[in-house]
Design a protein around this motif. Structure first.
Motif, PDB file in Angstrom:
ATOM      1  N   ASN A 317       0.819  -1.211   0.000  1.00 32.30           N
ATOM      2  CA  ASN A 317       0.000   0.000   0.000  1.00 32.30           C
ATOM      3  C   ASN A 317       0.857   1.267   0.000  1.00 32.30           C
ATOM      4  O   ASN A 317       2.086   1.216  -0.080  1.00 32.30           O
ATOM      5  CB  ASN A 317      -0.976  -0.013   1.179  1.00 32.30           C
ATOM      6  CG  ASN A 317      -0.266  -0.021   2.531  1.00 32.30           C
ATOM      7  OD1 ASN A 317       0.911   0.334   2.638  1.00 32.30           O
ATOM      8  ND2 ASN A 317      -0.981  -0.425   3.580  1.00 32.30           N
ATOM      9  N   ARG A 318       0.182   2.408   0.126  1.00 35.16           N
ATOM     10  CA  ARG A 318       0.871   3.700   0.041  1.00 35.16           C
ATOM     11  C   ARG A 318       1.839   3.905   1.207  1.00 35.16           C
ATOM     12  O   ARG A 318       2.886   4.548   1.042  1.00 35.16           O
ATOM     13  CB  ARG A 318      -0.159   4.832  -0.002  1.00 35.16           C
ATOM     14  CG  ARG A 318       0.471   6.197  -0.295  1.00 35.16           C
ATOM     15  CD  ARG A 318      -0.575   7.300  -0.349  1.00 35.16           C
ATOM     16  NE  ARG A 318       0.040   8.579  -0.713  1.00 35.16           N
ATOM     17  CZ  ARG A 318       0.228   8.996  -1.946  1.00 35.16           C
ATOM     18  NH1 ARG A 318      -0.183   8.246  -2.966  1.00 35.16           N
ATOM     19  NH2 ARG A 318       0.806  10.151  -2.196  1.00 35.16           N
ATOM     20  N   MET A 321       4.964   2.320   0.238  1.00 37.47           N
ATOM     21  CA  MET A 321       5.557   3.122  -0.838  1.00 37.47           C
ATOM     22  C   MET A 321       6.294   4.336  -0.270  1.00 37.47           C
ATOM     23  O   MET A 321       7.446   4.628  -0.650  1.00 37.47           O
ATOM     24  CB  MET A 321       4.467   3.576  -1.814  1.00 37.47           C
ATOM     25  CG  MET A 321       4.990   4.329  -3.031  1.00 37.47           C
ATOM     26  SD  MET A 321       3.654   5.011  -4.047  1.00 37.47           S
ATOM     27  CE  MET A 321       3.367   6.566  -3.187  1.00 37.47           C
ATOM     28  N   ASN A 322       5.651   5.041   0.647  1.00 37.68           N
ATOM     29  CA  ASN A 322       6.286   6.214   1.252  1.00 37.68           C
ATOM     30  C   ASN A 322       7.545   5.830   2.033  1.00 37.68           C
ATOM     31  O   ASN A 322       8.548   6.564   2.008  1.00 37.68           O
ATOM     32  CB  ASN A 322       5.300   6.926   2.177  1.00 37.68           C
ATOM     33  CG  ASN A 322       4.169   7.593   1.411  1.00 37.68           C
ATOM     34  OD1 ASN A 322       4.317   7.895   0.221  1.00 37.68           O
ATOM     35  ND2 ASN A 322       3.043   7.814   2.060  1.00 37.68           N
ATOM     36  N   PHE A 341       4.654   5.050 -13.194  1.00 41.34           N
ATOM     37  CA  PHE A 341       3.309   5.252 -12.664  1.00 41.34           C
ATOM     38  C   PHE A 341       2.333   4.682 -13.689  1.00 41.34           C
ATOM     39  O   PHE A 341       2.486   4.896 -14.891  1.00 41.34           O
ATOM     40  CB  PHE A 341       3.015   6.731 -12.416  1.00 41.34           C
ATOM     41  CG  PHE A 341       3.434   7.203 -11.055  1.00 41.34           C
ATOM     42  CD1 PHE A 341       2.600   7.032  -9.960  1.00 41.34           C
ATOM     43  CD2 PHE A 341       4.662   7.815 -10.867  1.00 41.34           C
ATOM     44  CE1 PHE A 341       2.995   7.452  -8.699  1.00 41.34           C
ATOM     45  CE2 PHE A 341       5.061   8.244  -9.612  1.00 41.34           C
ATOM     46  CZ  PHE A 341       4.226   8.062  -8.520  1.00 41.34           C
ATOM     47  N   PHE A 380       3.200  -0.930  -5.952  1.00 38.06           N
ATOM     48  CA  PHE A 380       2.440  -0.308  -4.871  1.00 38.06           C
ATOM     49  C   PHE A 380       1.123   0.237  -5.413  1.00 38.06           C
ATOM     50  O   PHE A 380       1.059   0.702  -6.560  1.00 38.06           O
ATOM     51  CB  PHE A 380       3.210   0.865  -4.247  1.00 38.06           C
ATOM     52  CG  PHE A 380       4.635   0.559  -3.877  1.00 38.06           C
ATOM     53  CD1 PHE A 380       4.943   0.001  -2.637  1.00 38.06           C
ATOM     54  CD2 PHE A 380       5.671   0.838  -4.750  1.00 38.06           C
ATOM     55  CE1 PHE A 380       6.250  -0.269  -2.284  1.00 38.06           C
ATOM     56  CE2 PHE A 380       6.990   0.574  -4.410  1.00 38.06           C
ATOM     57  CZ  PHE A 380       7.282   0.015  -3.180  1.00 38.06           C
ATOM     58  N   ARG A 381       0.092   0.194  -4.582  1.00 33.49           N
ATOM     59  CA  ARG A 381      -1.117   0.938  -4.917  1.00 33.49           C
ATOM     60  C   ARG A 381      -0.983   2.307  -4.280  1.00 33.49           C
ATOM     61  O   ARG A 381      -1.090   2.471  -3.064  1.00 33.49           O
ATOM     62  CB  ARG A 381      -2.365   0.225  -4.401  1.00 33.49           C
ATOM     63  CG  ARG A 381      -3.652   0.920  -4.884  1.00 33.49           C
ATOM     64  CD  ARG A 381      -4.896   0.244  -4.356  1.00 33.49           C
ATOM     65  NE  ARG A 381      -6.105   0.942  -4.789  1.00 33.49           N
ATOM     66  CZ  ARG A 381      -7.315   0.731  -4.304  1.00 33.49           C
ATOM     67  NH1 ARG A 381      -7.488  -0.193  -3.339  1.00 33.49           N
ATOM     68  NH2 ARG A 381      -8.349   1.409  -4.753  1.00 33.49           N
ATOM     69  N   ALA A 382      -0.711   3.308  -5.119  1.00 33.88           N
ATOM     70  CA  ALA A 382      -0.452   4.657  -4.622  1.00 33.88           C
ATOM     71  C   ALA A 382      -1.720   5.309  -4.100  1.00 33.88           C
ATOM     72  O   ALA A 382      -1.660   6.229  -3.278  1.00 33.88           O
ATOM     73  CB  ALA A 382       0.173   5.513  -5.722  1.00 33.88           C
ATOM     74  N   GLU A 386      -4.413   4.441  -9.076  1.00 32.46           N
ATOM     75  CA  GLU A 386      -3.029   4.727  -9.472  1.00 32.46           C
ATOM     76  C   GLU A 386      -2.058   3.764  -8.787  1.00 32.46           C
ATOM     77  O   GLU A 386      -2.178   3.473  -7.596  1.00 32.46           O
ATOM     78  CB  GLU A 386      -2.687   6.172  -9.112  1.00 32.46           C
ATOM     79  CG  GLU A 386      -1.357   6.641  -9.662  1.00 32.46           C
ATOM     80  CD  GLU A 386      -1.165   8.136  -9.470  1.00 32.46           C
ATOM     81  OE1 GLU A 386      -1.714   8.901 -10.278  1.00 32.46           O
ATOM     82  OE2 GLU A 386      -0.502   8.524  -8.491  1.00 32.46           O
ATOM     83  N   MET A 388       2.251   2.609  -8.486  1.00 28.56           N
ATOM     84  CA  MET A 388       3.651   2.990  -8.699  1.00 28.56           C
ATOM     85  C   MET A 388       4.483   1.719  -8.713  1.00 28.56           C
ATOM     86  O   MET A 388       4.259   0.789  -7.933  1.00 28.56           O
ATOM     87  CB  MET A 388       4.134   3.920  -7.592  1.00 28.56           C
ATOM     88  CG  MET A 388       5.621   4.265  -7.674  1.00 28.56           C
ATOM     89  SD  MET A 388       6.139   5.365  -6.322  1.00 28.56           S
ATOM     90  CE  MET A 388       7.920   5.167  -6.399  1.00 28.56           C
ATOM     91  N   MET A 433       9.865  10.336  -9.682  1.00 29.07           N
ATOM     92  CA  MET A 433       8.429  10.163  -9.463  1.00 29.07           C
ATOM     93  C   MET A 433       7.640  11.273 -10.160  1.00 29.07           C
ATOM     94  O   MET A 433       6.594  11.007 -10.772  1.00 29.07           O
ATOM     95  CB  MET A 433       8.127  10.155  -7.962  1.00 29.07           C
ATOM     96  CG  MET A 433       8.636   8.929  -7.232  1.00 29.07           C
ATOM     97  SD  MET A 433       8.483   9.053  -5.422  1.00 29.07           S
ATOM     98  CE  MET A 433       6.699   9.134  -5.229  1.00 29.07           C
ATOM     99  N   ASP A 437       5.093  10.584 -13.245  1.00 29.96           N
ATOM    100  CA  ASP A 437       3.701  10.980 -13.059  1.00 29.96           C
ATOM    101  C   ASP A 437       3.243  11.896 -14.195  1.00 29.96           C
ATOM    102  O   ASP A 437       2.143  11.738 -14.743  1.00 29.96           O
ATOM    103  CB  ASP A 437       3.548  11.677 -11.705  1.00 29.96           C
ATOM    104  CG  ASP A 437       2.093  11.874 -11.303  1.00 29.96           C
ATOM    105  OD1 ASP A 437       1.340  10.885 -11.346  1.00 29.96           O
ATOM    106  OD2 ASP A 437       1.716  12.999 -10.941  1.00 29.96           O
TER     107      ASP A 437
END
Length: 457
Positions: A317-318, A321-322, A341, A380-382, A386, A388, A433, A437
């Protein structure tokens, strides 16, 4: 001896148990020859009026471990104490056995004093021999004091193997939904002649799922000699055959239960039979704490999964990702070669026209495509529709080939269509990124120019 007069002085539930001894050192009939008022009242409450001289299973559940306790108490002339979880009944049993004199050559007697409660009593647990208490405390300190729970369990299993004087000790965890079992921790004595459990684990669940019937409500299974092995052969021939094949002569096996749920088992193979009662006492309590720690470990793993995995698509998940981005910025993780992306086209249309269940299915298919194509990267699900992707050690032309593969796989589905933006070879993750994007939105603009009827839908 007047057993009734003797028992009249006991306020707690108490009875006198007789054991028949055979010349070969084994035992036969075990009977309850007398009981005090508390015992008789207990039997009456269970709709089993007490009859002096009845087989013990007329008063208590038939249990080989109980028989072994009575036999050893009388044979050795030593008092015994046990505190066990009667998990089939949802009760805890606190039992004391005191040997008595006998005027019969082949019959021995002991007083059995007992009490049951629905919850564990810490004071009863603490009433152990000094050696047992020290061993259990040592295990608890290791389990609670280590920053690496897997290493701690490995140390504890090694200690238990040594306490048991055994060739092999292992904790097996079960997954009844998947019908599988796994090795959580294991210790094998060098030169034992036994093989690691990994040699047998494939398909071992078929044997493991027979153990509850073999336990038949007992707190453990103890196979200490040929007689016990022969009894096992009659009750569970498949497991007996596997033990003989593996070169196992003796077994002590405990289920690991917490909150009424079976988590797995711990066993010790080819143990020192001279210390069987000490081993049972030690493992009876140690497994209680081990099961509690395993339950906590599995809960933490589940919480970690819930905090890192997108529940809908099953990918990271996000939050993860972060964390990845921060680790790359701080130099803890190398900068990937490619950052991508990918955005789903038409998700709003599917949600509006076919419902959110269809939209969720579309998202799961999209995640599956991205994972299969970028199997060596991180997906990842941003957020929303969306995704990434970051990939290391990949050539630029290979990235283009894989983007083409994403589009090909999406076209053969009913509704999945991607807009993709790629940044390759950038040295700063945040710049990469941003560029990926921007290129993804440029690709989306081209898509809607080609299909104007789907714009903003």
């Amino acid at each position: 001896m007047n057993f009734d007069d003797l028992l009249s002085h006991y306020k707690a539930k108490a009875c006198v148990v007789s054991v028949e001894f055979f010349p070969d050192g084994t035992y036969g009939n075990i009977r309850v020859v007398a009981g005090n008022k508390a015992h008789c009242d207990d039997m009456a409450a269970l709709n089993h009026p007490f009859e002096p001289g009845c087989p013990y299973e007329a008063c208590f559940p038939k249990n080989p471990n109980f028989e072994e306790h009575c036999f050893r108490c009388i044979r050795d002339g030593k008092p015994l104490h046990a505190y066990v979880n009667l998990y089939m009944m949802g009760l805890w049993l606190n039992m004391f056995l005191l040997p008595l004199d006998s005027d019969k050559e082949n019959i021995g007697y002991c007083i059995y004093c007992y009490d049951v409660a629905p919850k564990a009593d810490s004071s009863a647990m603490a009433d152990l021999s000094a050696d047992t208490a020290a061993d259990v405390l040592k295990a608890c300190i290791k389990l609670r004091g280590s920053g690496n729970i897997k290493h701690a369990f490995q140390d504890v299993v090694e200690d238990i193997r040594k306490i048991c004087g055994s060739d092999h000790c292992c904790i097996l965890l079960t997954d009844d939904e998947k019908c599988t079992c796994s090795i959580f921790a294991e210790s094998l004595r060098e030169g034992s002649g036994l093989y690691p459990m990994a040699r047998y684990i494939q398909g071992f669940y078929a044997i493991l799922e027979t153990w509850p019937d073999t336990l038949a409500g007992s707190t453990c299974i103890i196979l200490k000699d040929d007689r016990d092995m022969e009894n096992l052969r009659e009750r569970n021939p498949v497991w007996h055959a596997s033990l003989r094949y593996a070169g196992v002569k003796t077994v002590v096996l405990f289920p690991l239960r917490h909150g009424g749920k079976l988590l797995g088992y711990m066993w010790s193979l080819n143990f020192n039979v001279e210390d069987v009662m000490k081993i049972k006492e030690t493992l009876e309590l140690t497994t209680f704490f081990i099961a509690s720690e395993i339950a906590s470990y599995k809960l933490l793993n589940k919480l970690e999964v819930m905090s890192t995995i997108d529940s809908l698509t099953g990918i990271k998940n996000r939050n993860v990702m972060n964390n990845w981005v921060n680790q790359i910025v701080e130099g803890q993780v190398p900068m990937p070669d490619a950052v991508l992306f990918a955005d789903l086209n038409g998700l709003k249309r599917v949600n509006d026209e076919r419902g959110h269940a269809a939209g969720d299915k579309m998202l799961r298919k999209a995640a599956s495509i991205l994972q299969s194509v970028f199997h060596d990267g991180e997906v990842f699900r941003a957020g929303g529709d969306e995704f990434m992707i970051i990939v290391s050690k990949i050539a630029e032309d290979e990235v283009r080939r894989r983007v083409d593969q994403v589009h090909y796989l999406s076209k053969i589905t009913e509704d999945v269509r991607f807009s993709v933006g790629v940044c390759y070879g950038e040295s700063d993750i945040r710049t990469a990124m941003r560029l990926a994007d921007e290129r993804m939105y440029a690709d989306k603009k081209s898509y809607y120019e080609a299909f104007p009827g789907l714009k903003y839908r």
